[in-house]
Design a protein around this motif. Structure first.
Motif, PDB file in Angstrom:
ATOM      1  N   PRO A  65       0.833  -1.218   0.000  1.00  0.00           N
ATOM      2  CA  PRO A  65       0.000   0.000   0.000  1.00  0.00           C
ATOM      3  C   PRO A  65       0.859   1.256   0.000  1.00  0.00           C
ATOM      4  O   PRO A  65       2.030   1.232   0.380  1.00  0.00           O
ATOM      5  CB  PRO A  65      -0.798  -0.124   1.298  1.00  0.00           C
ATOM      6  CG  PRO A  65       0.071  -0.941   2.198  1.00  0.00           C
ATOM      7  CD  PRO A  65       0.803  -1.904   1.297  1.00  0.00           C
ATOM      8  N   TRP A  67       1.707   4.457   1.705  1.00  0.00           N
ATOM      9  CA  TRP A  67       1.561   5.077   3.011  1.00  0.00           C
ATOM     10  C   TRP A  67       1.850   6.588   2.988  1.00  0.00           C
ATOM     11  O   TRP A  67       1.759   7.255   4.018  1.00  0.00           O
ATOM     12  CB  TRP A  67       2.489   4.414   4.017  1.00  0.00           C
ATOM     13  CG  TRP A  67       2.029   3.045   4.436  1.00  0.00           C
ATOM     14  CD1 TRP A  67       2.343   1.856   3.859  1.00  0.00           C
ATOM     15  CD2 TRP A  67       1.143   2.747   5.515  1.00  0.00           C
ATOM     16  NE1 TRP A  67       1.716   0.816   4.498  1.00  0.00           N
ATOM     17  CE2 TRP A  67       0.973   1.322   5.532  1.00  0.00           C
ATOM     18  CE3 TRP A  67       0.483   3.517   6.472  1.00  0.00           C
ATOM     19  CZ2 TRP A  67       0.164   0.679   6.463  1.00  0.00           C
ATOM     20  CZ3 TRP A  67      -0.320   2.881   7.407  1.00  0.00           C
ATOM     21  CH2 TRP A  67      -0.476   1.480   7.394  1.00  0.00           C
ATOM     22  N   SER A  88      -1.173  -2.586   8.749  1.00  0.00           N
ATOM     23  CA  SER A  88      -1.724  -3.665   7.939  1.00  0.00           C
ATOM     24  C   SER A  88      -2.226  -3.081   6.613  1.00  0.00           C
ATOM     25  O   SER A  88      -1.912  -1.928   6.272  1.00  0.00           O
ATOM     26  CB  SER A  88      -2.858  -4.366   8.704  1.00  0.00           C
ATOM     27  OG  SER A  88      -3.293  -5.509   7.994  1.00  0.00           O
ATOM     28  N   GLN A  89      -2.991  -3.848   5.891  1.00  0.00           N
ATOM     29  CA  GLN A  89      -3.534  -3.379   4.628  1.00  0.00           C
ATOM     30  C   GLN A  89      -4.782  -4.176   4.263  1.00  0.00           C
ATOM     31  O   GLN A  89      -4.928  -5.338   4.638  1.00  0.00           O
ATOM     32  CB  GLN A  89      -2.499  -3.510   3.506  1.00  0.00           C
ATOM     33  CG  GLN A  89      -2.086  -4.934   3.185  1.00  0.00           C
ATOM     34  CD  GLN A  89      -0.977  -4.999   2.151  1.00  0.00           C
ATOM     35  OE1 GLN A  89       0.182  -5.200   2.507  1.00  0.00           O
ATOM     36  NE2 GLN A  89      -1.331  -4.829   0.878  1.00  0.00           N
ATOM     37  N   PRO A  94      -3.930   1.242   3.029  1.00  0.00           N
ATOM     38  CA  PRO A  94      -3.194   1.095   4.296  1.00  0.00           C
ATOM     39  C   PRO A  94      -4.168   1.103   5.480  1.00  0.00           C
ATOM     40  O   PRO A  94      -5.151   1.847   5.496  1.00  0.00           O
ATOM     41  CB  PRO A  94      -2.268   2.305   4.319  1.00  0.00           C
ATOM     42  CG  PRO A  94      -2.933   3.317   3.444  1.00  0.00           C
ATOM     43  CD  PRO A  94      -3.663   2.539   2.388  1.00  0.00           C
ATOM     44  N   SER A 108      -9.047   2.785   8.667  1.00  0.00           N
ATOM     45  CA  SER A 108      -8.388   3.195   7.433  1.00  0.00           C
ATOM     46  C   SER A 108      -7.320   4.228   7.756  1.00  0.00           C
ATOM     47  O   SER A 108      -7.580   5.217   8.456  1.00  0.00           O
ATOM     48  CB  SER A 108      -9.413   3.791   6.460  1.00  0.00           C
ATOM     49  OG  SER A 108      -8.752   4.428   5.384  1.00  0.00           O
ATOM     50  N   THR A 176      -9.352  -7.420   6.844  1.00  0.00           N
ATOM     51  CA  THR A 176      -8.324  -6.969   5.887  1.00  0.00           C
ATOM     52  C   THR A 176      -8.188  -7.890   4.680  1.00  0.00           C
ATOM     53  O   THR A 176      -7.617  -7.492   3.668  1.00  0.00           O
ATOM     54  CB  THR A 176      -6.959  -6.867   6.583  1.00  0.00           C
ATOM     55  OG1 THR A 176      -6.544  -8.177   6.993  1.00  0.00           O
ATOM     56  CG2 THR A 176      -7.029  -5.947   7.792  1.00  0.00           C
TER      57      THR A 176
END
Length: 240
Positions: A65, A67, A88-89, A94, A108, A176
């Protein structure tokens, strides 16, 4: 008296030899099946490539992702002071994951809004993205309780089964879509023979339990009695 002493020693030796032969024989019968399980399971485990057992050849890494547009997690961390923060993603989005005991909260990283559980369509899409093979999805379901083959995972979670020759099952996190575990027929065979090898027929994890210790000690004693009988066996052959 002089003649009786050698005869007495001879009969004593024969009695001892007969005793140890019986012990060795009975131990052999007791251990026979488990020895077959030990050697057979060890052979099977050595023949199965560990990468295929773990399903690593079926995994495809998710795209990382971005960031750069993420908001600071500090305000969320202040609201959840006793939670542990993880990055996490969800796909390429992200995500901030806050954990405390068995509680998991997902936000989120772009909007700081709470993330809802994934829909079935989203899970299907994420499962396909992380699947290295070409087979179609055969079946998928959201599980309230983890199956025995992923007994270490926390539920609820998604199970996605692919229609491939390996009987692949993907287990994904419900918020996720992260791939938590891969199970294949090779893994199931490995898990079964591992159970036979460590003699833990319930959880298949404990190799310090009394049953294994007793059988291992008995197998050692069986080996020692065999070693004890070997010189007598050689002497008997030389006398013949």
């Amino acid at each position: 008296m002089l003649l009786s002493s050698p005869l007495s020693l001879m009969f004593t030796s024969v009695a001892r030899l007969s005793f140890w032969r019986k012990i060795h024989k009975y131990l052999g019968w007791v251990l026979l099946l488990q020895l077959i399980f030990w050697f057979g399971s060890g052979l099977v485990m050595s023949l199965l490539p560990i990468e295929q057992v773990r399903g690593e050849h079926l995994r495809r890494a998710q795209a990382a992702p971005d960031w750069s547009q993420a908001l600071s997690p500090a305000p969320l961390a202040q609201q959840l002071p006793h939670h542990q923060l993880k990055l996490s993603q969800q796909g390429i989005i992200p995500v901030y994951q806050f954990s405390k005991d068995n509680e998991q909260l997902y936000y989120s990283a772009l909007t700081a809004e709470v993330i809802a559980p994934l829909t079935e369509a989203q899970v299907k899409d994420l499962a396909r993205r992380q699947y290295q093979g070409t087979a179609d999805i055969d079946k998928m379901q959201r599980l309230q309780q983890a199956p025995f083959e992923v007994r270490h995972l926390a539920a609820p979670l998604w199970q996605v089964q692919f229609a491939d020759e390996e009987g692949s099952s993907f287990y994904l996190e419900e918020y996720t879509g992260k791939l938590l575990s891969v199970r294949t027929n090779n893994w199931r065979v490995f898990d079964f023979v591992w159970m036979l090898h460590i003699m833990d027929y319930e959880d298949r994890e404990d190799f310090n339990h009394p049953l294994l210790i007793v059988f291992s000690a008995t197998a050692l004693f069986f080996t020692l009695t065999g070693a004890l009988l070997l010189p007598w066996r050689r002497k008997r052959r030389s006398d013949l």
